[in-house]
Structures are given as C-alpha cells and as structure tokens.
Design an enzyme around this catalytic site. Structure first.
Site, PDB file in Angstrom:
ATOM      1  CG  HIS A  48      12.854  20.646  -3.789  1.00  0.00           C
ATOM      2  ND1 HIS A  48      12.091  20.285  -2.695  1.00  0.00           N
ATOM      3  CD2 HIS A  48      12.240  21.708  -4.343  1.00  0.00           C
ATOM      4  CE1 HIS A  48      11.035  21.089  -2.622  1.00  0.00           C
ATOM      5  NE2 HIS A  48      11.111  21.954  -3.609  1.00  0.00           N
ATOM      6  CB  ILE A  54      11.709  19.745   1.461  1.00  0.00           C
ATOM      7  CG1 ILE A  54      12.274  20.416   2.710  1.00  0.00           C
ATOM      8  CG2 ILE A  54      10.187  19.680   1.498  1.00  0.00           C
ATOM      9  CD1 ILE A  54      11.888  19.762   4.013  1.00  0.00           C
ATOM     10  N   GLY A  57       6.314  19.080  -3.375  1.00  0.00           N
ATOM     11  CA  GLY A  57       4.864  18.909  -3.379  1.00  0.00           C
ATOM     12  C   GLY A  57       4.346  18.383  -4.697  1.00  0.00           C
ATOM     13  CB  VAL A  58       5.145  19.181  -8.244  1.00  0.00           C
ATOM     14  CG1 VAL A  58       6.631  18.898  -8.333  1.00  0.00           C
ATOM     15  CG2 VAL A  58       4.459  18.950  -9.566  1.00  0.00           C
ATOM     16  CD  GLU A  62       2.760  12.107 -11.955  1.00  0.00           C
ATOM     17  OE1 GLU A  62       2.613  11.018 -12.563  1.00  0.00           O
ATOM     18  OE2 GLU A  62       2.148  13.141 -12.299  1.00  0.00           O
TER      19      GLU A  62
END
Length: 148
Positions: A48, A54, A57-58, A62
């Site tokens: 990623h 980057i 977002g997940v 979390e």
C-alpha cells in the site's frame, strides 16, 4: 503517561496489529491523546502502495478505535489488571469517517479521542487523527465493553 507495555495490559492487540505506541494524556471520562510512529518498516507498506507508500485509512481508524478502547477502560473506575483481562472492547459502529490528507512513513500519527456519550458499557467517542497538528482523519466511534 502509558507506554506500549502498559497499553498491552489493557488491550489484546499485538504486533503487527497494535497501532498505538504511547498515551501522552488521559482525562478519565473525557479525553485521551496518544500516538503511533508510522515507519517504512510497517508491514502495510509492502502493498500500500509500492513506490508510493500511504498508510491505509482503515489502519488509522483502527488506531483511533484502540485509543478509544484505552479511554473507555481507564474511565470505568478502579479496574484491576485481572478484571481488565476478563473484558474486551467491541466496536459497534464507525460513522462519519473522513480522510483529509495522506499519512506517510516518518509521520507521527497523533490520536485525539473525546467522549461524546457514555451510558453503562456503551461509549460514543469522537476520534481525530493529526500529523503535525494537521487533521488527517476523523470519525465517530461507538463501542461496548463486555465480558470475554
């Protein structure tokens, strides 16, 4: 205020899924500030994205959830380590999640969590994530603390 060893006494997450390195401020039933140092060694950067890393977002969400779990646990009064070990935080919903800027290796991702509502075992939290005082993500989190 809490290093990673103390954090691990409260939440069950472990590497590579422990996403909170330190808690720097906590006001029970009100707010928490903590951070994660994002490094190129984090496993998520393998995919990623190769050549353009980057932080997902997940993973930011979390990390917010883990910080919120610490705040909820610490706000439940004088719970012993043994009592805390018999409980777990389940997240019920994540609403109004927004991602405003990318998080990259070398960033210090600061989580600022505040309590919106608390009724018994149910917690509604406002989560915000910053890098260098720039808002990068936000969400409203709802969680419940239950027996394992």
């Amino acid at each position: 205020m809490m290093d990673v060893t103390e954090i691990q006494k409260i939440i069950p997450h472990r590497y590579p899924f422990l996403l909170l390195d330190r808690v720097t401020e906590i006001k029970e039933k009100e707010s928490l500030v903590g951070f994660k140092n994002v490094t190129i060694g984090d496993n998520v950067f393998q995919g990623h994205f190769p050549g353009h890393p980057i932080y997902p977002g997940v993973m930011i969400l979390e990390g917010m959830a883990q910080a919120g779990g610490i705040l909820a646990f610490k706000s439940m009064g004088d719970m012993t380590e043994e009592e805390a070990a018999q409980k777990v935080v389940y997240f019920m919903s994540i609403d109004r999640a927004k991602f405003r800027a990318p998080v990259k290796p070398g960033d210090r991702l600061e989580y600022r969590i505040s309590v919106l509502k608390n009724k018994g075992q149910i917690w509604v939290l406002d989560g915000k994530a910053y890098v260098d005082d720039v808002l990068v993500s936000e969400a409203e989190l709802k969680a419940m603390i239950v027996d394992k």
